[in-house]
Design a protein around this motif. Structure first.
Motif: not given
Length: 98
Positions: A45-51, A62-74
């Motif tokens: 994950i690359l993100c700004t401090d806004g996240l 927890a969100i990144l550990s679920k088997p969703q596609d990366p776009d949906s997770q972002a």
């Protein structure tokens, strides 16, 4: 990184957003480079401090550990941060290592 603050203290420190390095501030660019051991199925994950101002590490993990596609997770991470106020710009990229 030096162990002077706990994670929680660092999240709340008044100088937490001071930029210590920037890309493109002069003619001689010397980027920071890091090597990571990644495996198939890992997510980066690359993100700004806004996240990271709106969600803590355990929520993001927890969100990144679920088997969703990366776009949906972002999209989900961005929506959650906005739902909590979204006080700063929120940029999120999730990459799936294949």
């Amino acid at each position: 990184r030096m162990g002077g603050l706990t994670e929680e203290e660092a999240r709340l420190h008044p100088r937490r957003n001071i930029i210590t390095r920037a890309v493109g501030t002069g003619p001689d660019l010397v980027p920071d480079l890091y090597k990571l051991q990644v495996s198939r199925g890992d997510r980066l994950i690359l993100c700004t401090d806004g996240l990271t101002e709106m969600l803590d590490d355990s929520e993001i993990r927890a969100i990144l550990s679920k088997p969703q596609d990366p776009d949906s997770q972002a999209d989900l991470l961005t929506s959650l941060a906005n739902g909590r106020g979204g006080y700063d710009n929120i940029t999120v990229v999730v990459a799936l290592i294949s």
